[in-house]
Write a protein that holds these residues in place. Structure first.
Motif, mmCIF file in Angstrom:
data_model
loop_
_atom_site.group_PDB
_atom_site.id
_atom_site.type_symbol
_atom_site.label_atom_id
_atom_site.label_comp_id
_atom_site.label_asym_id
_atom_site.label_seq_id
_atom_site.Cartn_x
_atom_site.Cartn_y
_atom_site.Cartn_z
ATOM 1 N N SER A 104 0.811 -1.188 0.016
ATOM 2 C CA SER A 104 -0.008 0.019 -0.115
ATOM 3 C C SER A 104 0.715 1.225 0.175
ATOM 4 C CB SER A 104 -0.858 -0.090 1.055
ATOM 5 O OG SER A 104 -0.196 0.180 2.262
ATOM 6 N N ARG A 105 2.359 0.895 0.177
ATOM 7 C CA ARG A 105 3.141 2.330 0.421
ATOM 8 C C ARG A 105 3.811 2.637 -0.872
ATOM 9 N NH1 ARG A 105 5.092 2.211 6.252
ATOM 10 N NH2 ARG A 105 3.342 1.209 7.359
ATOM 11 N N SER A 106 3.836 1.710 -1.884
ATOM 12 C CA SER A 106 4.281 2.012 -3.273
ATOM 13 C C SER A 106 3.543 1.481 -4.520
ATOM 14 C CB SER A 106 5.825 1.658 -3.299
ATOM 15 O OG SER A 106 5.709 0.097 -3.005
ATOM 16 N N ASN A 107 3.734 2.071 -5.666
ATOM 17 C CA ASN A 107 3.154 1.432 -6.882
ATOM 18 C C ASN A 107 3.967 0.222 -7.266
ATOM 19 O OD1 ASN A 107 5.347 2.131 -8.375
ATOM 20 N ND2 ASN A 107 4.567 4.140 -8.996
ATOM 21 N N VAL A 108 3.242 -0.388 -8.198
ATOM 22 C CA VAL A 108 3.957 -1.921 -8.695
ATOM 23 C C VAL A 108 5.251 -1.860 -8.827
ATOM 24 C CG1 VAL A 108 3.778 -3.656 -10.348
ATOM 25 C CG2 VAL A 108 1.713 -2.849 -9.228
ATOM 26 N N ARG A 109 5.728 -0.792 -9.780
ATOM 27 C CA ARG A 109 7.032 -0.760 -10.234
ATOM 28 C C ARG A 109 7.878 -0.442 -9.187
ATOM 29 N NH1 ARG A 109 10.227 3.270 -10.549
ATOM 30 N NH2 ARG A 109 8.714 4.959 -10.522
ATOM 31 N N GLU A 110 7.516 0.581 -8.155
ATOM 32 C CA GLU A 110 8.297 0.670 -7.127
ATOM 33 C C GLU A 110 8.494 -0.613 -6.073
ATOM 34 O OE1 GLU A 110 7.347 5.459 -6.519
ATOM 35 O OE2 GLU A 110 6.275 3.820 -5.465
ATOM 36 N N THR A 111 7.545 -1.356 -5.975
ATOM 37 C CA THR A 111 7.461 -2.643 -5.239
ATOM 38 C C THR A 111 8.590 -3.486 -5.932
ATOM 39 O OG1 THR A 111 5.317 -2.203 -4.571
ATOM 40 C CG2 THR A 111 6.458 -4.318 -4.072
#
Length: 174
Positions: A153-160
């Protein structure tokens, strides 16, 4: 990532993003993506709700264990598991033996929002909110064996995906 950890195994409660993040991670690494739920459906020729209804949860869990064990004998794969796969000791051992285990998490409110329109999850039949709260309580420590925990919940897919690559040490190999 240790040499013996030849796969990345995504675990977590339903709605945490295992399939979405796992697929994107596999694309980024140039690895194969395997969703164990999809593999069970393909092998059994029935949807998960049909398997639960016709054969029961134990049958589904047995099929899940069989698929997971088979898949984890391979390498260079990102493997997305069903949310309940961690409930069996044999599955946890297979995951730890065959991969680097990443647990995805998200706050309850986020999970409820993500699962709101999903009708393909037999364990959420009935009062979805009550079921999510109960299952989360039952599985409170079920994902604790993971090598890495990430709140989606703290980042988007790319950041994850980039966080996983960095934190597993795979960034040095890309």
């Amino acid at each position: 990532m240790h040499a013996e950890k030849r796969n990345i195994v995504m675990i977590g409660f339903m709605g945490t993003g295992k399939s979405t993040v796992g697929s994107a991670l596999a694309d980024r690494l140039g690895w194969r993506f395997v969703d164990t739920d999809a593999a069970v459906v393909e092998r059994e020729g029935r949807s998960i709700p049909e398997l639960f209804e016709e054969k029961g949860e134990t049958y589904f869990r047995d099929a899940e264990t069989s698929v997971l064990t088979s898949v984890l004998s391979g390498s260079r794969q990102v493997v997305s598991t069903g949310g309940g796969a961690v409930l069996r000791e044999a599955n946890r051992e297979a995951m730890l033996g065959g991969g680097f285990v990443v647990a995805l998490t998200a706050p309850t409110e986020v999970l409820l929002a993500r699962l709101r329109g999903d009708s393909n999850r037999p364990l959420l039949a009935g009062d979805k909110e009550e079921r999510v709260h109960r299952l989360l309580a039952e599985r409170k420590n079920a994902y604790d064996f993971a090598h890495l925990v990430i709140d989606t919940s703290r980042s988007n897919v790319r950041e994850t995906v980039e966080s996983i690559i960095e934190r597993t040490g795979l960034a040095r190999r890309l």
